[in-house]
Design a protein around this motif. Structure first.
Motif, PDB file in Angstrom:
ATOM      1  N   MET A 100      23.109 -20.655 -19.808  1.00  6.91           N
ATOM      2  CA  MET A 100      24.079 -21.104 -18.805  1.00  6.91           C
ATOM      3  C   MET A 100      23.485 -22.275 -18.028  1.00  6.91           C
ATOM      4  O   MET A 100      22.347 -22.224 -17.600  1.00  6.91           O
ATOM      5  CB  MET A 100      24.413 -19.955 -17.846  1.00  6.91           C
ATOM      6  CG  MET A 100      25.409 -20.348 -16.751  1.00  6.91           C
ATOM      7  SD  MET A 100      25.688 -19.002 -15.561  1.00  6.91           S
ATOM      8  CE  MET A 100      26.471 -17.796 -16.608  1.00  6.91           C
ATOM      9  N   ASP A 101      24.289 -23.342 -17.870  1.00 10.16           N
ATOM     10  CA  ASP A 101      23.853 -24.495 -17.108  1.00 10.16           C
ATOM     11  C   ASP A 101      24.126 -24.263 -15.626  1.00 10.16           C
ATOM     12  O   ASP A 101      25.248 -23.939 -15.238  1.00 10.16           O
ATOM     13  CB  ASP A 101      24.586 -25.759 -17.557  1.00 10.16           C
ATOM     14  CG  ASP A 101      24.209 -26.159 -18.977  1.00 10.16           C
ATOM     15  OD1 ASP A 101      23.082 -25.830 -19.379  1.00 10.16           O
ATOM     16  OD2 ASP A 101      25.045 -26.766 -19.669  1.00 10.16           O
ATOM     17  N   GLY A 102      23.113 -24.452 -14.785  1.00 12.38           N
ATOM     18  CA  GLY A 102      23.305 -24.297 -13.349  1.00 12.38           C
ATOM     19  C   GLY A 102      23.446 -22.848 -12.943  1.00 12.38           C
ATOM     20  O   GLY A 102      23.200 -21.922 -13.719  1.00 12.38           O
ATOM     21  N   LEU A 103      23.884 -22.632 -11.704  1.00 12.49           N
ATOM     22  CA  LEU A 103      24.062 -21.281 -11.177  1.00 12.49           C
ATOM     23  C   LEU A 103      25.510 -20.850 -11.323  1.00 12.49           C
ATOM     24  O   LEU A 103      26.415 -21.670 -11.435  1.00 12.49           O
ATOM     25  CB  LEU A 103      23.641 -21.254  -9.700  1.00 12.49           C
ATOM     26  CG  LEU A 103      22.178 -21.597  -9.422  1.00 12.49           C
ATOM     27  CD1 LEU A 103      21.915 -21.603  -7.923  1.00 12.49           C
ATOM     28  CD2 LEU A 103      21.240 -20.634 -10.124  1.00 12.49           C
ATOM     29  N   SER A 104      25.706 -19.550 -11.287  1.00 15.22           N
ATOM     30  CA  SER A 104      27.043 -18.993 -11.480  1.00 15.22           C
ATOM     31  C   SER A 104      27.982 -19.423 -10.360  1.00 15.22           C
ATOM     32  O   SER A 104      27.734 -19.167  -9.186  1.00 15.22           O
ATOM     33  CB  SER A 104      26.958 -17.466 -11.523  1.00 15.22           C
ATOM     34  OG  SER A 104      28.241 -16.900 -11.659  1.00 15.22           O
ATOM     35  N   LYS A 105      29.092 -20.088 -10.701  1.00 19.69           N
ATOM     36  CA  LYS A 105      30.033 -20.597  -9.714  1.00 19.69           C
ATOM     37  C   LYS A 105      30.681 -19.514  -8.854  1.00 19.69           C
ATOM     38  O   LYS A 105      30.919 -19.734  -7.665  1.00 19.69           O
ATOM     39  CB  LYS A 105      31.114 -21.433 -10.407  1.00 19.69           C
ATOM     40  CG  LYS A 105      30.601 -22.715 -11.029  1.00 19.69           C
ATOM     41  CD  LYS A 105      30.098 -23.680  -9.981  1.00 19.69           C
ATOM     42  CE  LYS A 105      29.699 -24.997 -10.621  1.00 19.69           C
ATOM     43  NZ  LYS A 105      29.175 -25.964  -9.647  1.00 19.69           N
ATOM     44  N   PRO A 106      30.989 -18.326  -9.416  1.00 18.61           N
ATOM     45  CA  PRO A 106      31.624 -17.313  -8.554  1.00 18.61           C
ATOM     46  C   PRO A 106      30.779 -16.925  -7.338  1.00 18.61           C
ATOM     47  O   PRO A 106      31.301 -16.418  -6.353  1.00 18.61           O
ATOM     48  CB  PRO A 106      31.814 -16.120  -9.491  1.00 18.61           C
ATOM     49  CG  PRO A 106      31.870 -16.714 -10.845  1.00 18.61           C
ATOM     50  CD  PRO A 106      30.910 -17.874 -10.810  1.00 18.61           C
TER      51      PRO A 106
END
Length: 209
Positions: A1-7
């Motif tokens: 997964m790219d970056g951190l989880s948006k939720p």
């Protein structure tokens, strides 16, 4: 997964306040818009500060240091900060020309609490003013006048967590890359790192002021 989880990204003030709750009364009452004698005592005991500025080319946080009291309290609404010899990038000064807003945090060795100042800065080179900040006959290039808008203390939690003033937390310089090694790699060997490191102690000795 790219970056951190948006939720789980926090993107509004209400969500932040649900997580952190209301500030304690002390955290509000400690902030004033002038330099109280108690805060003056901290500023005059500090040999080190970080100056934060903002400008069209980005942000800057610049370390500043001299013997304790190097930031002079002109009066309860004004600080004077000498700008010493450096590398001539003058990032902070460029920022102040376009955006006078600044922030300072003062650190005192062995003391957990810090003092923070927010205000607006202007740059001056009046000869009489520069003379007030002479060290070993060397004058600063300029002096920043900081018109104070907010002053408050920061409790010691960050210093305690970091162990900043604990001798057993200190690293040997050899544990990290030398400045010459960094410059040689980043310049693709245009800069001779070994020579830079060899010359650095004498250069610091002769150019500190």
């Amino acid at each position: 997964m790219d970056g951190l989880s948006k939720p789980y990204q926090i993107s509004d003030i209400e969500a932040l306040e649900r997580i952190y709750g209301k500030p304690m009364a002390a955290s509000i009452r400690k902030e004033i818009n002038y330099i109280h004698p108690h805060y003056r005592a901290f500023i005059e005991a500090a040999p080190f500060a970080v100056l934060a500025t903002s400008g069209p080319d980005g942000l800057d946080a610049s370390p500043r240091g001299d013997p304790a009291g190097f930031v002079q309290v002109q009066d309860e609404k004004t600080l004077l900060l000498p700008d010493r010899r450096g590398n001539n990038r003058i990032d902070s000064l460029r920022n102040i020309i376009s955006d006078p807003r600044v922030a300072l945090i003062f650190l005192i060795p062995g003391i957990g609490e810090t003092v923070r100042v927010n205000g607006r800065a202007s740059i001056h080179n009046d000869p009489a003013l520069l003379e007030r900040f002479a060290i070993d006959g060397k004058l600063p290039h300029t002096v920043l006048q900081i018109d104070v808008e907010a002053v408050f203390f920061q409790c010691s939690r960050a210093i305690l967590r970091s162990g900043l003033w604990q001798a057993d937390q200190q690293l040997e310089r050899s544990a990290l890359p030398s400045l010459g090694a960094i410059l040689q790699d980043l310049s693709e060997s245009e800069i001779d790192g070994a020579k830079y490191d060899a010359d650095l102690p004498q250069r610091l000795k002769t150019s500190i002021y």
